[in-house]
Design an enzyme around this catalytic site. Structure first.
Site, short mmCIF file in Angstrom:
data_model
loop_
_atom_site.label_atom_id
_atom_site.label_comp_id
_atom_site.label_asym_id
_atom_site.label_seq_id
_atom_site.Cartn_x
_atom_site.Cartn_y
_atom_site.Cartn_z
N ASP A 221 11.57 -4.51 2.42
CA ASP A 221 10.43 -4.26 1.66
C ASP A 221 9.48 -3.57 3.44
OD1 ASP A 221 8.30 -4.23 1.09
OD2 ASP A 221 7.13 -6.38 0.93
N GLY B 82 6.53 -3.42 5.22
CA GLY B 82 5.00 -3.09 5.43
C GLY B 82 4.98 -2.59 6.95
N ASN B 83 2.81 -2.53 7.12
CA ASN B 83 3.02 -2.15 8.09
C ASN B 83 2.56 -2.77 9.25
OD1 ASN B 83 1.29 0.27 7.38
ND2 ASN B 83 0.27 -0.82 6.33
N THR B 84 3.21 -4.34 8.92
CA THR B 84 2.79 -4.87 10.28
C THR B 84 4.76 -5.59 9.92
OG1 THR B 84 0.61 -5.48 10.13
CG2 THR B 84 2.42 -7.24 11.53
N GLY C 136 0.76 1.46 -3.87
CA GLY C 136 1.90 0.96 -2.27
C GLY C 136 2.68 0.52 -3.26
N ALA C 137 3.68 1.40 -2.99
CA ALA C 137 5.29 0.86 -3.41
C ALA C 137 4.88 -0.77 -2.85
CB ALA C 137 6.81 1.47 -2.80
N ASP C 138 5.07 -1.19 -2.43
CA ASP C 138 5.05 -2.76 -2.05
C ASP C 138 4.11 -3.80 -2.73
OD1 ASP C 138 2.79 -2.12 -0.69
OD2 ASP C 138 2.32 -3.83 0.51
N THR D 80 -0.26 -7.70 6.18
CA THR D 80 -1.39 -6.72 6.92
C THR D 80 -2.79 -6.91 6.02
OG1 THR D 80 0.25 -6.03 7.56
CG2 THR D 80 -1.92 -4.62 8.28
N THR E 173 -14.08 -25.51 19.22
CA THR E 173 -13.68 -24.35 19.23
C THR E 173 -12.41 -24.50 17.69
OG1 THR E 173 -14.74 -24.06 20.81
CG2 THR E 173 -13.60 -22.08 20.06
#
Length: 262
Positions: free
Chosen positions: A6, A8-10, A107-109, A132, A184
């Site tokens: 699979d 992905g972009n990341t 998207g195929a994913d 992502t 913080t």
């Protein structure tokens, strides 16, 4: 043994199936600059660490949203595994009717995750994929892919916030003890984790009203555990739905199933 990939972009997720059993999984950075040889060596090294023999791979199924890598991965699979991979294409796959305006844009994913989710959890269903992007996939009671809502993902949001704010530190992606941060780091953790949990609740609630009834909600993807466990709206977590969907897709391709007519 079937290798599922699979892309992905990341990140790229890999899984090996022996029959219907997912025996090994890996999650690695998607790297556009690798050559076929580099990808082949890289996969072989992963297999060696996991105790998987390279010659045990006799089939490969891929869902990719990075078209540039498709020929690279195909070449790597042919050279190192002597296998020609099959690529899941949303508009021609045979397992789930896609009733969006343009199935080729999906998207195929996401289609792989919808196929896996429907198989494991039934329909109607909302699959929330934390990657992502955070994608909310709606599957109708008739098992159709209705559509999706896509929001910026957790990691993208953190990078954007910290990258544009000089005094904010890098943080561990985990929930603090309370929503009111007393420093913080806790303030950032609260806003991110509980903020995405709230986003999940709001979008799923809207989808449920539009779909009617009470579709089950399942979370998947690499960050599913972090966010989904902080909202009661998620019924189950399965990080490997896209790999399961690819296994089912490969089986359908092997059977020669006919594509859906629109």
């Amino acid at each position: 043994m079937l290798l599922t990939i699979d892309v992905g972009n990341t990140e790229t997720k890999l899984g090996c199936f022996s029959g219907e059993e997912l025996t090994h999984t890996w999650r690695v950075t998607t790297e556009l600059r690798r050559t076929p040889d580099e990808y082949g060596v890289f996969f072989t090294q992963l297999f060696a660490i996991g105790g998987v023999e390279r010659n045990a791979i006799d089939a490969v199924a891929i869902a990719s949203v990075v078209p540039k890598l498709d020929p690279v991965l195909e070449s790597a699979c042919r050279r190192f595994f002597d296998v020609t991979p099959v690529f899941l294409k949303p508009q021609t796959q045979t397992l789930i009717p896609i009733v969006t305006e343009n199935p080729s844009e999906v998207g195929a994913d996401l289609v792989a995750a919808a196929i896996g989710g429907r198989s494991v959890f039934g329909a109607p269903l909302v699959v929330v994929s934390y990657g992502t992007a955070t994608a909310f996939i709606a599957v109708s009671a008739d098992g159709e892919y209705l559509g999706v809502a896509i929001a910026p993902g957790v990691t993208i949001s953190i990078d954007a916030l910290i990258g544009r704010t000089a005094k904010l530190p890098q943080i561990a992606l985990e929930a603090p003890g309370s929503a009111i941060g007393r420093n913080t780091v806790e303030a950032l953790q609260s806003g991110i984790v509980y903020g995405f949990a709230g986003q999940t609740e709001a979008i799923v609630a809207r989808m449920r009203r539009e779909m009617g009834g009470a579709p089950r909600v399942v979370a998947t993807g690499g960050l599913a555990e972090i966010v989904a466990k902080h909202t009661p709206i998620v019924d189950a977590i399965d990080p490997h739905l896209s790999l399961t969907g690819l296994r089912l897709f490969h089986a359908a391709e092997a059977r020669g199933d006919e594509p859906f007519k629109r």
